[in-house]
Scaffold this motif. Structure first.
Motif, PDB file in Angstrom:
ATOM      1  N   ASP A  97       0.834  -1.220   0.000  1.00 30.86           N
ATOM      2  CA  ASP A  97       0.000   0.000   0.000  1.00 30.86           C
ATOM      3  C   ASP A  97       0.860   1.258   0.000  1.00 30.86           C
ATOM      4  N   CYS A  98       1.825   1.304  -0.902  1.00 30.66           N
ATOM      5  CA  CYS A  98       2.776   2.420  -0.945  1.00 30.66           C
ATOM      6  C   CYS A  98       2.780   3.054  -2.330  1.00 30.66           C
ATOM      7  N   LYS A 126       5.008   1.490  -7.563  1.00 27.26           N
ATOM      8  CA  LYS A 126       3.915   0.899  -6.792  1.00 27.26           C
ATOM      9  C   LYS A 126       4.433   0.205  -5.531  1.00 27.26           C
ATOM     10  N   GLY A 127       5.341   0.876  -4.868  1.00 27.02           N
ATOM     11  CA  GLY A 127       5.858   0.370  -3.603  1.00 27.02           C
ATOM     12  C   GLY A 127       7.115  -0.459  -3.709  1.00 27.02           C
ATOM     13  N   MET A 128       7.622  -0.672  -4.931  1.00 23.00           N
ATOM     14  CA  MET A 128       8.865  -1.424  -5.088  1.00 23.00           C
ATOM     15  C   MET A 128      10.022  -0.462  -5.346  1.00 23.00           C
ATOM     16  N   LEU A 129      11.077  -0.581  -4.498  1.00 18.56           N
ATOM     17  CA  LEU A 129      12.291   0.207  -4.660  1.00 18.56           C
ATOM     18  C   LEU A 129      13.501  -0.687  -4.439  1.00 18.56           C
ATOM     19  N   LEU A 130      14.614  -0.322  -5.037  1.00 16.28           N
ATOM     20  CA  LEU A 130      15.862  -1.025  -4.809  1.00 16.28           C
ATOM     21  C   LEU A 130      16.755  -0.160  -3.932  1.00 16.28           C
ATOM     22  N   ILE A 170      11.732  10.771  -3.469  1.00 19.13           N
ATOM     23  CA  ILE A 170      10.537   9.947  -3.706  1.00 19.13           C
ATOM     24  C   ILE A 170       9.202  10.697  -3.594  1.00 19.13           C
ATOM     25  N   VAL A 171       9.196  11.903  -3.039  1.00 18.53           N
ATOM     26  CA  VAL A 171       7.945  12.657  -2.855  1.00 18.53           C
ATOM     27  C   VAL A 171       7.912  13.795  -3.869  1.00 18.53           C
ATOM     28  N   ALA A 176       7.365  -0.361   7.979  1.00 23.06           N
ATOM     29  CA  ALA A 176       6.402  -0.382   6.874  1.00 23.06           C
ATOM     30  C   ALA A 176       5.970  -1.799   6.514  1.00 23.06           C
ATOM     31  N   LYS A 177       6.490  -2.797   7.266  1.00 25.95           N
ATOM     32  CA  LYS A 177       6.179  -4.198   7.019  1.00 25.95           C
ATOM     33  C   LYS A 177       6.490  -4.582   5.562  1.00 25.95           C
ATOM     34  N   ALA A 178       7.626  -4.084   5.090  1.00 27.85           N
ATOM     35  CA  ALA A 178       8.050  -4.365   3.720  1.00 27.85           C
ATOM     36  C   ALA A 178       8.673  -5.747   3.609  1.00 27.85           C
ATOM     37  N   GLU A 179       8.497  -6.360   2.443  1.00 22.54           N
ATOM     38  CA  GLU A 179       9.241  -7.572   2.124  1.00 22.54           C
ATOM     39  C   GLU A 179      10.591  -7.138   1.571  1.00 22.54           C
TER      40      GLU A 179
END
Length: 334
Positions: free
Chosen positions: A159-160, A165-169, A250-251, A290-293
């Motif tokens: 939900d980012c 769509k919420g994926m970053l390296l 990012i913003v 953020a409970k990211a994988e």
């Protein structure tokens, strides 16, 4: 389709031989069973054969379809010892020392990759990053045109709106404590290439700092600024910009104010951290809060794929890193 589903599909379509030197470790054994059950790779476990079988029986792990190699009993031990000696003799290596070193499962497995008896290696459930890097740099070495080995985490935040769509390296979060400007440039370029072939992303690389486009003067900022300039010179085809603060990266609203002329600011999907402290803290903050994988750390820059694990890794973490390693092996063959 989620990223890991795509990576699993790629791994299944062209199975590669991946060696796991921590062959009698509980999570590694469970992961090996799952990898074979899902046809993600051909798995080789390296360790004392009896200890692997005993542990697998205790855990109820099915070893069908999994190759086991005991370095002390391998018919390729002498070949590996001689090859390692030749690689290191100018550094004072002797055949006696080489024989002792190569019997270590981590070194034996790295030699398997070097001698093309395996196509990739994954370790780190019970070894440190330094344990992995040492034989990797001694035996595999860096890829042509790459000056530094680094790491990348693929962060998938639920939900980012940021990144893709919420994926970053995130890079480098596991290897280089205090990279130079030249190393930062190399890390940025290597991570951009990883984003393209592994994640199918059009890379937008932000070189992170506590300053945005000259808002602060300090030698730490100068390092990032110079690294950005070097990366742009080396790869003018890539979108790389800096120095940028995280929010400006990012913003979009912040980027419009702080860096209105940047093609990366507000849109970054790759974050290059200025040092290991910032990178390691940054990815763990995002992972926990953020409970990211967090998929990784994925090693970049080696001539052949070898990858690290966190010692706190789960079975699924091992499975995913093996799948990534298999896809890396496919990519090297192209």
């Amino acid at each position: 389709m989620e990223l890991m589903e795509k990576i699993w599909e790629m791994a299944r379509n062209d199975n590669r031989k991946i060696v796991l030197p921590e062959g009698n470790e509980e999570r590694t054994l469970k992961a090996a069973e799952k990898i074979v059950a899902n046809s993600l790779a051909k798995v080789i476990l390296v360790e004392n054969e009896e200890s692997i079988k005993t542990k697998a029986q205790e855990l109820g792990v099915n070893l069908s379809g999994i190759e086991i190699i005991d370095p002390d009993k391998s018919d390729k031990l002498e070949k590996y010892v001689n090859a390692f000696y030749e690689l290191r003799k100018k550094k004072g290596m002797t055949l006696e020392k080489a024989d002792k070193i190569v019997r270590d499962p981590l070194y034996f497995s790295t030699m398997m990759v070097k001698m093309e008896d395996a196509e990739g290696m994954v370790s780190g459930a019970i070894h440190t990053t330094g344990d992995l890097l040492r034989p990797g740099l001694q035996i595999i070495k860096t890829a042509p045109g790459t000056s530094v080995v680094s790491s990348v985490f693929i962060m998938m935040v639920p939900d980012c709106e940021y990144g893709e769509k919420g994926m970053l390296l995130f890079s480098d979060c596991a290897v280089n404590p205090n990279p130079s400007s030249e190393q930062l440039a190399s890390i940025a370029i290597t991570t951009a290439e990883t984003a393209k072939w592994l994640c199918n992303l059009e890379p937008k690389v932000a070189m992170l700092s506590f300053s945005t486009m000259g808002s602060a003067d300090h030698e730490l900022v100068d390092k990032v600024r110079k690294g950005t300039e070097l990366a742009k010179q080396m790869r003018p085809d890539l979108l790389i910009d800096g120095e940028l603060q995280l929010d400006a990266s990012i913003v979009q609203k912040v980027a419009d104010q702080k860096a209105p002329n940047s093609e990366v600011a507000g849109k970054a999907n790759i974050l290059i951290f200025p040092d290991l402290q910032a990178g390691n803290i940054g990815y763990k903050l995002v992972q926990r809060f953020a409970k990211a994988e967090a998929v990784g750390p994925i090693c970049q820059g080696f001539a052949k794929p070898i990858n690290d694990l966190s010692r706190g890794c789960s079975v699924d973490d091992i499975v995913n890193v093996v799948a990534v390693t298999a896809v890396q092996a496919q990519n090297i063959q192209k």
